[in-house]
Design a protein around this motif. Structure first.
Motif, mmCIF file in Angstrom:
data_model
loop_
_atom_site.group_PDB
_atom_site.id
_atom_site.type_symbol
_atom_site.label_atom_id
_atom_site.label_comp_id
_atom_site.label_asym_id
_atom_site.label_seq_id
_atom_site.Cartn_x
_atom_site.Cartn_y
_atom_site.Cartn_z
ATOM 1 N N HIS A 1 37.739 75.892 89.366
ATOM 2 C CA HIS A 1 36.434 76.741 89.463
ATOM 3 C C HIS A 1 37.349 78.336 89.610
ATOM 4 O O HIS A 1 36.536 79.058 89.554
ATOM 5 C CB HIS A 1 35.543 76.473 90.217
ATOM 6 C CG HIS A 1 34.412 75.116 88.856
ATOM 7 N ND1 HIS A 1 33.958 75.725 87.407
ATOM 8 C CD2 HIS A 1 34.893 74.187 89.375
ATOM 9 C CE1 HIS A 1 34.028 74.024 87.067
ATOM 10 N NE2 HIS A 1 34.282 73.827 87.832
ATOM 11 N N ARG A 2 38.059 78.030 90.768
ATOM 12 C CA ARG A 2 38.294 79.388 92.022
ATOM 13 C C ARG A 2 39.228 80.224 90.674
ATOM 14 O O ARG A 2 39.035 81.667 90.142
ATOM 15 C CB ARG A 2 39.134 79.308 92.904
ATOM 16 C CG ARG A 2 39.378 80.660 93.974
ATOM 17 C CD ARG A 2 39.367 79.845 94.692
ATOM 18 N NE ARG A 2 41.606 79.353 94.471
ATOM 19 C CZ ARG A 2 42.566 80.269 93.849
ATOM 20 N NH1 ARG A 2 42.140 81.805 93.792
ATOM 21 N NH2 ARG A 2 43.510 80.308 93.361
ATOM 22 N N ARG B 1 37.338 82.134 88.088
ATOM 23 C CA ARG B 1 36.080 82.688 89.008
ATOM 24 C C ARG B 1 37.014 84.542 89.412
ATOM 25 O O ARG B 1 37.528 85.850 88.400
ATOM 26 C CB ARG B 1 35.587 82.578 90.070
ATOM 27 C CG ARG B 1 34.501 82.326 90.178
ATOM 28 C CD ARG B 1 34.262 82.545 91.960
ATOM 29 N NE ARG B 1 34.682 81.676 92.951
ATOM 30 C CZ ARG B 1 34.666 80.914 93.040
ATOM 31 N NH1 ARG B 1 34.176 79.580 92.475
ATOM 32 N NH2 ARG B 1 35.687 80.060 93.982
ATOM 33 N N ALA C 1 36.852 87.994 87.065
ATOM 34 C CA ALA C 1 36.845 88.926 88.355
ATOM 35 C C ALA C 1 37.867 90.299 87.729
ATOM 36 O O ALA C 1 37.769 91.005 87.605
ATOM 37 C CB ALA C 1 36.892 88.799 89.667
ATOM 38 N N GLY D 1 38.396 85.554 94.384
ATOM 39 C CA GLY D 1 37.788 84.510 93.601
ATOM 40 C C GLY D 1 35.818 84.453 94.388
ATOM 41 O O GLY D 1 35.898 83.086 94.557
ATOM 42 N N VAL D 2 35.932 85.741 94.178
ATOM 43 C CA VAL D 2 34.349 85.807 95.256
ATOM 44 C C VAL D 2 33.747 85.531 93.858
ATOM 45 O O VAL D 2 33.819 85.335 92.541
ATOM 46 C CB VAL D 2 34.184 87.251 95.858
ATOM 47 C CG1 VAL D 2 35.119 87.554 96.918
ATOM 48 C CG2 VAL D 2 34.143 88.247 94.062
ATOM 49 N N ASP D 3 32.451 85.123 94.427
ATOM 50 C CA ASP D 3 31.503 84.716 93.232
ATOM 51 C C ASP D 3 31.070 85.832 93.492
ATOM 52 O O ASP D 3 30.533 86.954 93.972
ATOM 53 C CB ASP D 3 29.770 84.085 94.759
ATOM 54 C CG ASP D 3 30.693 82.463 94.752
ATOM 55 O OD1 ASP D 3 31.123 82.236 94.076
ATOM 56 O OD2 ASP D 3 30.103 82.511 96.051
ATOM 57 N N HIS D 4 30.050 86.390 92.059
ATOM 58 C CA HIS D 4 29.146 87.613 91.392
ATOM 59 C C HIS D 4 30.818 88.874 91.617
ATOM 60 O O HIS D 4 29.769 89.590 92.468
ATOM 61 C CB HIS D 4 28.269 87.701 91.684
ATOM 62 C CG HIS D 4 27.539 86.062 91.926
ATOM 63 N ND1 HIS D 4 27.820 85.682 90.557
ATOM 64 C CD2 HIS D 4 26.652 85.217 92.772
ATOM 65 C CE1 HIS D 4 26.681 83.781 91.327
ATOM 66 N NE2 HIS D 4 26.444 84.279 92.870
#
Ligand SMILES: Nc1ncnc2c1ncn2[C@@H]1O[C@H](COP(=O)(O)OP(=O)(O)OP(=O)(O)O)[C@@H](O)[C@H]1O
Ligand SMILES: [Mg+2]
Length: 238
Positions: free
Chosen positions: A47-48, A51, A55, A119-122
């Motif tokens: 999942h990372r 992301r 991104a 790999g930050v959220d959003h």
């Protein structure tokens, strides 16, 4: 006769094993390990990586071709980006100052790339120059209206305003800049600004004449000012 301890020990399983063995197939004894591997959904690393991939493609779409290879190398810039990765609410403003061609815009896009790669959220960003931004915020500049644009620029997780201070100060530029900074300040959203206006001896940037006192006092409170020094790199590449 005692019950078999597990399904794997049961008569049914033994019979199944015999049938499969007759066909040359082997049924593993005991529980099957179905823990996801790093290549499979359900594993945190999978999942990372997803992301990061989303991104980086957003970063690439928002980044002009010239800066697609940009990497942040200035230690203060990388430190700010790392703060924005760890906690975007406390990173505040990164204000890159310096003369023409020293690499401010390069460092700015590099900082945004570093955040994307973490790999930050959003991850979402808008990169604009201040002339484009003021053109958008002028009456009639956007079909959606100024209020909508201020909210859009104010709330996007990451914003780069390149070349602030190139415009002549007017009531309009002061008001628009104030509203935007205030929106991001209230939402505690990170912001990167580049400017040619020189840093003063005390390390502050002389933006008062260009932006007005109200804005500068907000900037001073939350900005990390990083002078990007050196010669004009554009001359080197000629
Ligand atoms: N660290 C670097 N490595 C390689 N090329 C670089 C680096 N920094 C800047 N450059 C290149 O040097 C040129 C000038 O850099 P940049 O556009 O970032 O300068 P600037 O400080 O933003 O200038 P201006 O004040 O005129 O906007 C660009 O072509 C850029 O790609
Ligand atoms: Mg620039």
């Amino acid at each position: 006769m005692p019950e078999p301890a597990t399904l794997a020990d049961s008569k049914v399983m033994n019979r199944m094993r015999e049938l499969l063995a007759a066909r040359g197939l082997d049924l593993p004894a005991g529980p099957i390990d179905d823990t996801p591997t790093p290549e499979e959904p359900g594993h945190p690393d999978y999942h990372r990586r997803q992301r990061v991939s989303v991104a980086l493609s957003r970063w690439e779409t928002a980044t002009p071709y010239r800066y697609r290879q940009a990497t942040a190398t200035d230690p203060q810039v990388t430190a700010w980006a790392d703060r924005a990765i760890a906690d975007p609410r406390t990173a505040g403003i990164l204000l890159l100052t310096g003369p023409f061609g020293t690499g401010k815009t390069h460092q700015a896009y590099g900082a945004l790339r570093r955040i994307a790669e973490a790999g930050v959220d959003h991850f979402a960003m808008i990169a604009t120059t201040s002339p484009d931004m003021y053109a958008l915020l002028r009456p009639g500049g956007s079909e959606h209206g100024i209020q909508h644009e201020i909210k859009r620029l104010g709330r996007i997780p990451l914003l780069l305003v390149d070349d602030l201070g190139t415009e002549k100060i007017s009531e309009f530029t002061e008001e628009a800049t104030y509203r935007l900074l205030n929106e991001r300040y209230n939402e505690c959203r990170p912001l990167i600004i580049t400017t040619n206006l020189p840093a003063r001896a005390d390390g502050q940037v002389d933006l008062v004449d260009k932006l007005g006192e109200r804005i500068v006092s907000r900037l001073a409170q939350i900005a990390t000012i990083v002078p990007i020094e050196g010669t004009d790199r554009r001359r080197e590449y000629r």
